[in-house]
Design a protein around this motif. Structure first.
Motif, PDB file in Angstrom:
ATOM      1  N   ALA A   3       0.818  -1.218   0.000  1.00 62.88           N
ATOM      2  CA  ALA A   3       0.000   0.000   0.000  1.00 62.88           C
ATOM      3  C   ALA A   3       0.848   1.263   0.000  1.00 62.88           C
ATOM      4  CB  ALA A   3      -0.926  -0.001   1.218  1.00 62.88           C
ATOM      5  N   ARG A   4       2.132   1.134   0.363  1.00 62.24           N
ATOM      6  CA  ARG A   4       3.007   2.311   0.369  1.00 62.24           C
ATOM      7  C   ARG A   4       3.750   2.498  -0.953  1.00 62.24           C
ATOM      8  NH1 ARG A   4       3.529   0.844   5.938  1.00 62.24           N
ATOM      9  NH2 ARG A   4       5.182  -0.654   5.497  1.00 62.24           N
ATOM     10  N   ILE A   5       3.651   1.558  -1.860  1.00 62.86           N
ATOM     11  CA  ILE A   5       4.354   1.665  -3.147  1.00 62.86           C
ATOM     12  C   ILE A   5       3.654   2.691  -4.027  1.00 62.86           C
ATOM     13  CG2 ILE A   5       4.979   0.456  -5.264  1.00 62.86           C
ATOM     14  CD1 ILE A   5       5.246  -2.084  -3.645  1.00 62.86           C
ATOM     15  N   ASP A   6       4.415   3.696  -4.499  1.00 56.54           N
ATOM     16  CA  ASP A   6       3.899   4.719  -5.408  1.00 56.54           C
ATOM     17  C   ASP A   6       3.748   4.098  -6.804  1.00 56.54           C
ATOM     18  OD1 ASP A   6       3.422   6.834  -7.139  1.00 56.54           O
ATOM     19  OD2 ASP A   6       4.833   8.188  -6.154  1.00 56.54           O
ATOM     20  N   ALA A   7       2.506   3.830  -7.193  1.00 54.84           N
ATOM     21  CA  ALA A   7       2.265   3.160  -8.465  1.00 54.84           C
ATOM     22  C   ALA A   7       2.731   3.999  -9.648  1.00 54.84           C
ATOM     23  CB  ALA A   7       0.785   2.828  -8.607  1.00 54.84           C
ATOM     24  N   GLY A   8       2.609   5.358  -9.542  1.00 59.42           N
ATOM     25  CA  GLY A   8       3.041   6.211 -10.636  1.00 59.42           C
ATOM     26  C   GLY A   8       4.531   6.130 -10.867  1.00 59.42           C
ATOM     27  N   GLN A   9       5.295   6.171  -9.773  1.00 55.89           N
ATOM     28  CA  GLN A   9       6.740   6.050  -9.903  1.00 55.89           C
ATOM     29  C   GLN A   9       7.121   4.690 -10.470  1.00 55.89           C
ATOM     30  OE1 GLN A   9       8.805   6.761  -6.248  1.00 55.89           O
ATOM     31  NE2 GLN A   9      10.817   6.254  -7.074  1.00 55.89           N
ATOM     32  N   ALA A  10       6.405   3.635 -10.044  1.00 52.77           N
ATOM     33  CA  ALA A  10       6.690   2.297 -10.556  1.00 52.77           C
ATOM     34  C   ALA A  10       6.388   2.204 -12.046  1.00 52.77           C
ATOM     35  CB  ALA A  10       5.871   1.263  -9.790  1.00 52.77           C
ATOM     36  N   LEU A  11       5.291   2.842 -12.490  1.00 48.00           N
ATOM     37  CA  LEU A  11       4.936   2.778 -13.913  1.00 48.00           C
ATOM     38  C   LEU A  11       6.001   3.428 -14.796  1.00 48.00           C
ATOM     39  CD1 LEU A  11       1.103   3.523 -14.126  1.00 48.00           C
ATOM     40  CD2 LEU A  11       2.281   1.412 -14.730  1.00 48.00           C
ATOM     41  N   ARG A  12       6.678   4.448 -14.260  1.00 45.27           N
ATOM     42  CA  ARG A  12       7.688   5.134 -15.072  1.00 45.27           C
ATOM     43  C   ARG A  12       8.859   4.224 -15.415  1.00 45.27           C
ATOM     44  NH1 ARG A  12       7.015  10.373 -15.996  1.00 45.27           N
ATOM     45  NH2 ARG A  12       5.316  11.424 -14.880  1.00 45.27           N
ATOM     46  N   ARG A  13       8.990   3.108 -14.694  1.00 47.14           N
ATOM     47  CA  ARG A  13      10.046   2.148 -15.049  1.00 47.14           C
ATOM     48  C   ARG A  13       9.744   1.467 -16.383  1.00 47.14           C
ATOM     49  NH1 ARG A  13       9.435   0.476  -9.329  1.00 47.14           N
ATOM     50  NH2 ARG A  13      11.088   1.492  -8.130  1.00 47.14           N
ATOM     51  N   LEU A  14       8.489   1.534 -16.818  1.00 52.37           N
ATOM     52  CA  LEU A  14       8.107   0.911 -18.079  1.00 52.37           C
ATOM     53  C   LEU A  14       8.270   1.836 -19.279  1.00 52.37           C
ATOM     54  CD1 LEU A  14       4.801  -0.901 -16.990  1.00 52.37           C
ATOM     55  CD2 LEU A  14       7.066  -1.917 -17.309  1.00 52.37           C
ATOM     56  N   LEU A  15       8.581   3.116 -19.034  1.00 53.23           N
ATOM     57  CA  LEU A  15       8.669   4.061 -20.144  1.00 53.23           C
ATOM     58  C   LEU A  15       9.801   3.675 -21.087  1.00 53.23           C
ATOM     59  CD1 LEU A  15       8.123   7.471 -18.296  1.00 53.23           C
ATOM     60  CD2 LEU A  15       6.530   6.250 -19.767  1.00 53.23           C
ATOM     61  N   PRO A  16       9.507   3.669 -22.387  1.00 53.06           N
ATOM     62  CA  PRO A  16      10.546   3.296 -23.359  1.00 53.06           C
ATOM     63  C   PRO A  16      11.442   4.495 -23.678  1.00 53.06           C
ATOM     64  CG  PRO A  16       8.491   3.726 -24.502  1.00 53.06           C
ATOM     65  CD  PRO A  16       8.202   3.930 -23.037  1.00 53.06           C
ATOM     66  N   TRP A  17      12.716   4.260 -23.725  1.00 55.41           N
ATOM     67  CA  TRP A  17      13.650   5.333 -24.061  1.00 55.41           C
ATOM     68  C   TRP A  17      14.288   5.027 -25.416  1.00 55.41           C
ATOM     69  CZ3 TRP A  17      13.674   9.671 -21.281  1.00 55.41           C
ATOM     70  CH2 TRP A  17      13.062   9.599 -20.007  1.00 55.41           C
ATOM     71  N   PRO A  18      14.454   6.101 -26.243  1.00 52.17           N
ATOM     72  CA  PRO A  18      14.303   7.542 -25.959  1.00 52.17           C
ATOM     73  C   PRO A  18      12.888   8.076 -26.174  1.00 52.17           C
ATOM     74  CG  PRO A  18      15.183   7.256 -28.136  1.00 52.17           C
ATOM     75  CD  PRO A  18      15.035   5.875 -27.582  1.00 52.17           C
ATOM     76  N   ASP A  19      11.938   7.227 -26.549  1.00 53.36           N
ATOM     77  CA  ASP A  19      10.589   7.705 -26.870  1.00 53.36           C
ATOM     78  C   ASP A  19       9.940   8.411 -25.689  1.00 53.36           C
ATOM     79  OD1 ASP A  19       9.899   5.940 -29.574  1.00 53.36           O
ATOM     80  OD2 ASP A  19      11.231   4.928 -28.158  1.00 53.36           O
ATOM     81  N   ALA A  20      10.336   8.038 -24.455  1.00 53.24           N
ATOM     82  CA  ALA A  20       9.712   8.626 -23.273  1.00 53.24           C
ATOM     83  C   ALA A  20       9.878  10.138 -23.222  1.00 53.24           C
ATOM     84  CB  ALA A  20      10.306   7.992 -22.018  1.00 53.24           C
ATOM     85  N   ALA A  21      10.893  10.672 -23.902  1.00 49.81           N
ATOM     86  CA  ALA A  21      11.111  12.126 -23.897  1.00 49.81           C
ATOM     87  C   ALA A  21       9.950  12.865 -24.550  1.00 49.81           C
ATOM     88  CB  ALA A  21      12.424  12.461 -24.613  1.00 49.81           C
ATOM     89  N   ARG A  22       9.162  12.185 -25.368  1.00 51.77           N
ATOM     90  CA  ARG A  22       8.040  12.840 -26.059  1.00 51.77           C
ATOM     91  C   ARG A  22       6.711  12.613 -25.345  1.00 51.77           C
ATOM     92  NH1 ARG A  22       7.094  11.178 -31.703  1.00 51.77           N
ATOM     93  NH2 ARG A  22       5.974  13.183 -31.757  1.00 51.77           N
ATOM     94  N   LEU A  23       6.738  12.024 -24.135  1.00 54.19           N
ATOM     95  CA  LEU A  23       5.496  11.716 -23.431  1.00 54.19           C
ATOM     96  C   LEU A  23       4.636  12.955 -23.260  1.00 54.19           C
ATOM     97  CD1 LEU A  23       3.716   9.735 -21.786  1.00 54.19           C
ATOM     98  CD2 LEU A  23       5.074  10.389 -19.772  1.00 54.19           C
ATOM     99  N   ASP A  24       5.216  14.056 -22.711  1.00 53.38           N
ATOM    100  CA  ASP A  24       4.407  15.245 -22.443  1.00 53.38           C
ATOM    101  C   ASP A  24       3.999  15.956 -23.720  1.00 53.38           C
ATOM    102  OD1 ASP A  24       4.467  14.837 -19.722  1.00 53.38           O
ATOM    103  OD2 ASP A  24       6.310  15.988 -19.441  1.00 53.38           O
ATOM    104  N   GLU A  25       4.761  15.747 -24.775  1.00 52.84           N
ATOM    105  CA  GLU A  25       4.384  16.342 -26.061  1.00 52.84           C
ATOM    106  C   GLU A  25       3.185  15.596 -26.668  1.00 52.84           C
ATOM    107  OE1 GLU A  25       5.997  16.121 -30.632  1.00 52.84           O
ATOM    108  OE2 GLU A  25       7.467  16.034 -29.013  1.00 52.84           O
ATOM    109  N   LEU A  26       3.211  14.270 -26.589  1.00 53.20           N
ATOM    110  CA  LEU A  26       2.162  13.478 -27.225  1.00 53.20           C
ATOM    111  C   LEU A  26       0.876  13.447 -26.391  1.00 53.20           C
ATOM    112  CD1 LEU A  26       4.356  10.484 -28.410  1.00 53.20           C
ATOM    113  CD2 LEU A  26       3.377  12.280 -29.841  1.00 53.20           C
ATOM    114  N   VAL A  27       1.031  13.313 -25.086  1.00 50.52           N
ATOM    115  CA  VAL A  27      -0.146  13.231 -24.214  1.00 50.52           C
ATOM    116  C   VAL A  27       0.101  14.113 -22.988  1.00 50.52           C
ATOM    117  CG1 VAL A  27      -1.141  11.014 -24.895  1.00 50.52           C
ATOM    118  CG2 VAL A  27       0.815  11.051 -23.360  1.00 50.52           C
ATOM    119  N   PRO A  28       0.023  15.420 -23.162  1.00 52.63           N
ATOM    120  CA  PRO A  28       0.323  16.326 -22.048  1.00 52.63           C
ATOM    121  C   PRO A  28      -0.710  16.180 -20.928  1.00 52.63           C
ATOM    122  CG  PRO A  28      -0.669  17.522 -23.859  1.00 52.63           C
ATOM    123  CD  PRO A  28      -0.402  16.150 -24.372  1.00 52.63           C
ATOM    124  N   GLU A  29      -0.232  16.414 -19.686  1.00 51.33           N
ATOM    125  CA  GLU A  29      -1.176  16.398 -18.564  1.00 51.33           C
ATOM    126  C   GLU A  29      -2.123  17.591 -18.641  1.00 51.33           C
ATOM    127  OE1 GLU A  29      -0.016  15.075 -14.468  1.00 51.33           O
ATOM    128  OE2 GLU A  29       1.993  15.476 -15.246  1.00 51.33           O
TER     129      GLU A  29
END
Length: 811
Positions: free
Chosen positions: A681-707
């Motif tokens: 219950a203490r594991i930050d799921a958002g931080q854990a999900l970022r381990r799945l981000l593909p690089w270098p494509d992850a650099a365009r995350l905010d460009e493609l799907v901005p918050e």
């Protein structure tokens, strides 16, 4: 040879002998009562040199057939005609015809595959499809093809389903099929349905009384088993001038002979399936058919094998009814509605398909083909049941690691019992002595010897009363053990120990103090009739009625934990268990006897790998909701899901199924350091999900799907990715002058605009902003002017600068 009786087959005897002389094999189809069982062997023995061996599916039929043929020759069994069944053999130096049971002939083949001195084997009543008979046919064909091409084979059947055996018996082309028509007298049929809530026994007794009243002569009644025979006999005990006689395989030879001989008074013969075909019960003019039969069935999931009561087939019902017309016109009463007759199966299921196959597996291993391949089968044995049988044999030491039979396995086969019972006899004799072990094993092989559930009490009664069939079998087993070289020892007799040697998985422990429910080591729950019993039992016999969750103990002996450890040490295990139980990680060291828990204690320092595996099982069971999902984590997952749907690889699949399939790939060190549910219950799921981000494509995350997205007013407004398409909810004043909506995911996804009032209530929804300003805005403007007069609501929104607050100009 003396003059043979004028039975239908007599005229065809020259044709039968000539066919076998020239073709070497044939199938003889003849209905019951034609004389095929008795006259054909006599004719073949007169025409052929050597010995004729007749294989019968049942002991009672073997004895009766031999006695009948001997009587036709004016002799007693043991002269020209002899017989051999388990525990009894009557043959002499001049014996030309020997009637044996199928199982005994299988054992004879194992010793002498050439069947030295035998010219012809007749497989009688092969249509019954009993397990031993099917195996015997396969082994005979193999022996003929490999060792005895001159061995003649004749299969007889009371039904016309002869095509398959003819194919098997033939060499290249099917063997001839010879048909003999009977001279059966007409049989009138009556259907007598049961009354509401009427038990089978009461129903059959009522039909029997109707048959006695409507006909003359004897009445043959077909029942599924011995318990039903006993109960029906009790219901008919008040009949005057009528003898009620049982007829089944457990009876002594004298009792069987009484049922097979005409009597001075009228008779009611209560019989099992033994009287369907190969036996003739003289004097019968009426048949009462319960419509039921008892057949072997195995509950593989619960490990309980036994007999099940099933409806008979149409072929069996026809054979039973035909018994009423063998000697004169007769009448048959069927204890079911006439309309149900069309729903009966055409033929009975072969026993090979439904029975437990451990004995078959041992015989095949002794023959040199453990899986039965290479043999010509009427129907091949089911692979799963045969594999289960081989597994049992391996645990008993009858097969080695390659599946070949061991010396111990051959000794077990020689005993002539189920391999489990053979093991109990051999090992029990070594520990307890030959006779004590044999006394228990004889009961396990014939559960009708004891009426109650207490094996110890039942044995005490048997030793006092010494019934002939039990004494005879015990003596046979003692001789067998001594012949096998086991030295009897004089030690304390413990029936539970012998039972445990045969069925270690049936050692049972009471589930709760005072309970009648026990748990078998094999994992099945069973109930002890009559209530409370000892803490431990060695269950000799148990079954389960359809629809019931627990089985029922039919015979057992008191045991204890020490006996269980000695009899089956391989079932006692101690393991460290770390598992997800009731919503959290539980660590314990558990000692079990099979499925029975003997002791359990917590583990102070469990293996981290086992803990991580338990946590993964917890995630699988309860889902990734066990982690901490704040708004940012949920939004990140939704953004990644959108990219996966629009772009595919390399963007990760973040569905529940994908995340749970490989939690280590994204939870990684967080999961490795967790020890319990609270840590998850203490594991930050958002931080854990970022381990799945593909690089270098992850650099365009905010460009493609901005918050967030910047609107004309300058505000940075959050995009709601939980919707499809994503939603931008913004006050209408903040987008004045905005003619076209931005697109997401590299232009592949349009936003859905939720326009809000100054009070942030929705006033319009659109995905086409230009069209909205032209056609939708006039109505929205009219509504907003009335509700919010202090705000500026221009006819042309492009004339007013986008803003957050109140603007009074540009009305």
């Amino acid at each position: 040879m003396p003059e043979l009786p004028d039975l239908p087959v007599r005229a065809d005897l020259p044709r039968i002998t000539e066919t076998l002389t020239t073709a070497g094999a044939a199938v003889l189809v003849a209905p019951p009562g034609t004389g095929k069982t008795t006259l054909v062997p006599l004719a073949l023995a007169a025409a052929l040199p050597g010995r004729v061996v007749v294989a019968e599916p049942r002991r009672i039929a073997a004895r009766a057939a031999a006695a009948r043929m001997a009587a036709l020759l004016g002799e007693k069994a043991g002269a020209t005609v002899g017989y051999a069944v388990r525990g009894e053999r009557r043959v002499g130096p001049d014996t030309r015809i020997e009637v044996v049971t199928s199982g005994l002939l299988v054992r004879r083949l194992q010793h002498d595959p050439e069947l030295t001195g035998t010219t012809l084997v007749m497989l009688d009543e092969c249509h019954e499809r009993q397990l031993d008979a099917d195996l015997l046919l396969a082994l005979l064909l193999d022996a003929r093809d490999g060792l005895r091409p001159d061995l003649r084979l004749l299969a007889t059947s009371a039904t016309v389903a002869a095509t398959r055996p003819a194919e098997l018996l033939g060499s290249g082309t099917p063997a001839p099929i010879l048909e003999v028509r009977g001279r059966a007298h007409p049989v009138e049929l009556s259907y007598l349905p049961s009354l509401p809530r009427e038990r089978v026994e009461a129903h059959v007794a009522r039909a029997t009384r109707a048959a006695l009243a409507a006909t003359t002569g004897d009445v043959l009644v077909f029942l599924p088993g011995v318990p039903e025979i006993t109960r029906v006999a009790g219901l008919l005990s008040d009949l005057a001038a009528v003898d009620v006689l049982p007829l089944h395989g457990r009876l002594s030879a004298a009792a069987q002979d009484r049922a097979l001989r005409p009597g001075a008074r009228r008779r009611v013969v209560l019989a099992t399936a033994v009287a369907e075909t190969s036996l003739t019960v003289p004097g019968v003019r009426a048949v009462v058919d319960s419509g039921l039969a008892r057949v072997p069935r195995v509950d593989h999931r619960r490990g309980l094998a036994g007999l099940a009561t099933v409806r008979v087939s149409a072929a069996v019902a026809e054979q039973r009814a035909g018994r009423a017309g063998r000697e004169a016109p007769g009448h048959a009463w069927r204890c079911w509605p006439e309309y149900e007759h069309t729903t009966l199966p055409a033929y009975p299921d072969p026993e090979l398909r439904t029975a437990e196959l451990t004995t078959l597996a041992l015989e095949l291993a002794c023959w040199g083909t453990p899986d039965g391949s290479g043999l010509a089968w009427w129907d091949p044995p089911p692979a799963g049941a045969l594999a289960a049988g081989r597994e049992v044999l391996a645990t008993l030491g009858a097969l080695d690691d390659t599946g070949a039979v061991t010396t111990r396995g051959r000794r077990m086969a020689e005993v002539g019992l189920h391999p489990r019972l053979a093991r109990a006899l051999l090992d029990g004799a070594a520990e307890l002595g030959a006779r004590p072990a044999a006394e228990v094993v004889a009961v396990l092989d014939d559960d009708g010897l004891i009426s109650g559930t207490d094996l110890v009490t039942g044995l005490r009664a048997l030793r006092r009363d010494r019934p002939a069939r039990w004494v005879r079998e015990v003596d046979r087993l003692v001789r067998r053990v001594e012949r096998e070289g086991t030295e009897p020892v004089a030690v304390k007799d413990d029936p539970a120990f012998v039972v445990a040697l045969a069925h270690p998985e049936r050692l049972a422990r009471r589930r709760a103090p005072g309970s009648a429910s026990y748990l078998l080591a094999g994992g099945t729950a069973v109930t002890l009739p009559g209530g409370d019993g000892p803490e431990w039992l060695a269950v000799a016999i148990a079954d389960r009625d359809p629809g019931r969750a627990e089985g029922r103990i039919r015979l057992a002996a008191p045991a204890d934990e020490q006996l269980a450890r000695v009899a089956a040490p391989h079932l006692r295990t101690t393991t460290d268990e770390v598992d997800w139980v009731d919503g959290d990680v539980v660590t314990r060291r558990v000692t079990r006897f099979g499925a029975i828990t003997l002791a359990e204690n917590p583990i102070r320092d469990p293996d981290p790998a086992l803990v991580a595996a338990a946590l993964r099982r917890g995630l699988q069971a309860e889902g990734i909701g066990l982690l901490r999902w704040d708004a940012a984590a949920a939004t990140l997952r939704q953004r990644l899901d959108l990219l996966r749907r629009t772009h595919g690889d390399p963007w990760p699949d973040v569905s529940d199924e994908a995340l749970l399939a490989d939690p280590q790939s994204w939870l990684g060190p967080d999961l490795d350091s967790a020890r319990r549910r609270a840590d998850l219950a203490r594991i930050d799921a958002g931080q854990a999900l970022r381990r799945l981000l593909p690089w270098p494509d992850a650099a365009r995350l905010d460009e493609l799907v901005p918050e967030r997205i910047t609107v004309p007013s300058g505000s940075r407004v959050c995009i709601d990715y939980s919707c499809d398409p994503p939603v931008l909810a913004v006050q209408v004043q903040e987008i004045f002058g905005w003619a076209e909506l931005p697109r997401l995911a590299g232009g592949r996804i349009s936003l859905l605009l939720h326009l809000l009032s100054p009070a942030r209530r929705p006033v319009a929804v659109t995905a086409d902003l230009a069209s909205f300003w032209r056609t939708g805005w006039p109505q929205v403007r009219s509504d907003l002017r009335g509700r919010y007069p202090k705000h500026a609501w221009p006819e042309d929104p492009a004339t007013v600068a986008p803003h957050r607050g109140t603007a009074r100009n540009a009305r």
